[in-house]
Design a protein around this motif. Structure first.
Motif, mmCIF file in Angstrom:
data_model
loop_
_atom_site.group_PDB
_atom_site.id
_atom_site.type_symbol
_atom_site.label_atom_id
_atom_site.label_comp_id
_atom_site.label_asym_id
_atom_site.label_seq_id
_atom_site.Cartn_x
_atom_site.Cartn_y
_atom_site.Cartn_z
ATOM 1 N N SER A 130 49.161 46.301 42.397
ATOM 2 C CA SER A 130 48.448 45.173 41.799
ATOM 3 C C SER A 130 49.416 44.320 40.992
ATOM 4 N N VAL A 131 49.067 43.037 40.833
ATOM 5 C CA VAL A 131 49.898 42.079 40.114
ATOM 6 C C VAL A 131 49.005 41.313 39.138
ATOM 7 N N VAL A 132 49.533 41.053 37.935
ATOM 8 C CA VAL A 132 48.799 40.261 36.947
ATOM 9 C C VAL A 132 49.250 38.809 37.079
ATOM 10 N N MET A 133 48.269 37.905 37.266
ATOM 11 C CA MET A 133 48.567 36.481 37.419
ATOM 12 C C MET A 133 47.589 35.657 36.600
ATOM 13 N N GLU A 134 48.001 34.415 36.323
ATOM 14 C CA GLU A 134 47.172 33.517 35.529
ATOM 15 C C GLU A 134 46.377 32.583 36.436
ATOM 16 N N VAL A 135 45.128 32.349 36.059
ATOM 17 C CA VAL A 135 44.259 31.432 36.788
ATOM 18 C C VAL A 135 44.622 30.009 36.364
ATOM 19 N N ALA A 153 35.703 30.779 43.873
ATOM 20 C CA ALA A 153 37.117 30.724 44.231
ATOM 21 C C ALA A 153 37.934 30.258 43.028
ATOM 22 N N ALA A 154 39.044 30.949 42.769
ATOM 23 C CA ALA A 154 39.953 30.568 41.693
ATOM 24 C C ALA A 154 41.359 30.495 42.254
ATOM 25 N N THR A 155 42.100 29.461 41.853
ATOM 26 C CA THR A 155 43.485 29.294 42.276
ATOM 27 C C THR A 155 44.395 29.886 41.217
ATOM 28 N N LEU A 156 45.333 30.730 41.643
ATOM 29 C CA LEU A 156 46.248 31.387 40.726
ATOM 30 C C LEU A 156 47.568 30.633 40.649
ATOM 31 N N GLU A 157 48.456 31.042 39.746
ATOM 32 C CA GLU A 157 49.700 30.326 39.475
ATOM 33 C C GLU A 157 50.625 30.204 40.679
ATOM 34 N N THR A 158 50.486 31.067 41.683
ATOM 35 C CA THR A 158 51.331 30.978 42.878
ATOM 36 C C THR A 158 50.662 30.187 43.997
ATOM 37 N N GLY A 159 49.419 29.753 43.779
ATOM 38 C CA GLY A 159 48.683 29.026 44.804
ATOM 39 C C GLY A 159 47.715 29.911 45.572
ATOM 40 N N LYS A 173 44.132 35.624 32.466
ATOM 41 C CA LYS A 173 45.024 36.458 33.259
ATOM 42 C C LYS A 173 44.176 37.534 33.922
ATOM 43 N N ILE A 174 44.379 37.681 35.244
ATOM 44 C CA ILE A 174 43.612 38.673 35.992
ATOM 45 C C ILE A 174 44.554 39.568 36.787
ATOM 46 N N SER A 175 44.052 40.734 37.136
ATOM 47 C CA SER A 175 44.785 41.672 37.973
ATOM 48 C C SER A 175 44.254 41.539 39.398
ATOM 49 N N VAL A 176 45.186 41.421 40.363
ATOM 50 C CA VAL A 176 44.811 41.217 41.758
ATOM 51 C C VAL A 176 45.415 42.335 42.602
ATOM 52 N N LYS A 177 44.604 42.927 43.469
ATOM 53 C CA LYS A 177 45.061 43.974 44.378
ATOM 54 C C LYS A 177 45.858 43.316 45.501
#
Length: 188
Positions: A130-135, A153-159, A173-177
């Motif tokens: 998992s990776v923590v990324m910002e919405v 749908a939410a777009t994260l910092e990497t697109g 900030k959310i954790s994504v699998k």
């Protein structure tokens, strides 16, 4: 390189098949009554992710590959090249877009990732579970939709676009699998 009998292989071992470096993802030894034993296994290529399902007799062999995994820090993207730096030697390792594949949606500058080397040649990148990324973008939740588990749908910092609950907004900030791009929860 050394040839390894397929009966000695296990999950995670690296082998060469069709001139591609592959890792064993599933392995099962079968011994039917009154028949010769055989190995049923799945191997995944590191370069393309293609899966081969193999059935081989227990006395067959595959060429084993020395697979090393080393932590590297993602530095930047230059055209179609991704630059990673070894934290101790400061050596720059360059991966092409074909080697990064779907991992590019999870690459954040300054984060550490595992770079895979087969026979001292870079073959790919291994993501954490998992990776923590910002919405960065997320529409407002509609009041009254909270009776059921409603996602938006939410777009994260990497697109990367991920389905998140209505209460998640920009700046969270959310954790994504990484396996299936699913929302795991809020992160601190």
């Amino acid at each position: 390189m050394a040839s390894t009998p397929v009966i000695n292989l296990r999950k995670g071992h690296a082998v060469r098949y069709n001139n591609e470096v592959c890792t064993v993802s599933d392995f099962e030894l079968k011994t039917p009554p009154r028949m010769a034993s055989y190995v049923q296994m799945s191997i995944r290529t590191l370069s393309t992710g293609k899966v081969y399902n193999l059935r081989m007799t227990s006395n067959e062999s595959l060429e084993s590959v020395n697979l090393n995994r080393e932590p590297h820090e993602y530095s930047y993207k230059d055209g179609e090249d991704y630059h990673f730096m070894h934290p101790e030697t400061f050596e720059d390792v360059i991966l092409m877009e074909s080697q990064v594949k779907n991992a590019k949606d999870y690459l954040i500058e300054g984060q550490k990732y595992t770079v895979q080397f087969a026979d001292d040649v870079v073959v790919g990148i291994e993501l954490p579970p998992s990776v923590v990324m910002e919405v960065t973008e997320s529409p407002e939740g509609v009041k009254g939709d909270s009776a059921n588990n409603v996602y938006k749908a939410a777009t994260l910092e990497t697109g990367l676009i991920v389905q998140v609950p209505l209460f998640i907004g920009p700046g969270d900030k959310i954790s994504v699998k990484t396996e299936d791009n699913s929302y795991l929860g809020r992160a601190n």
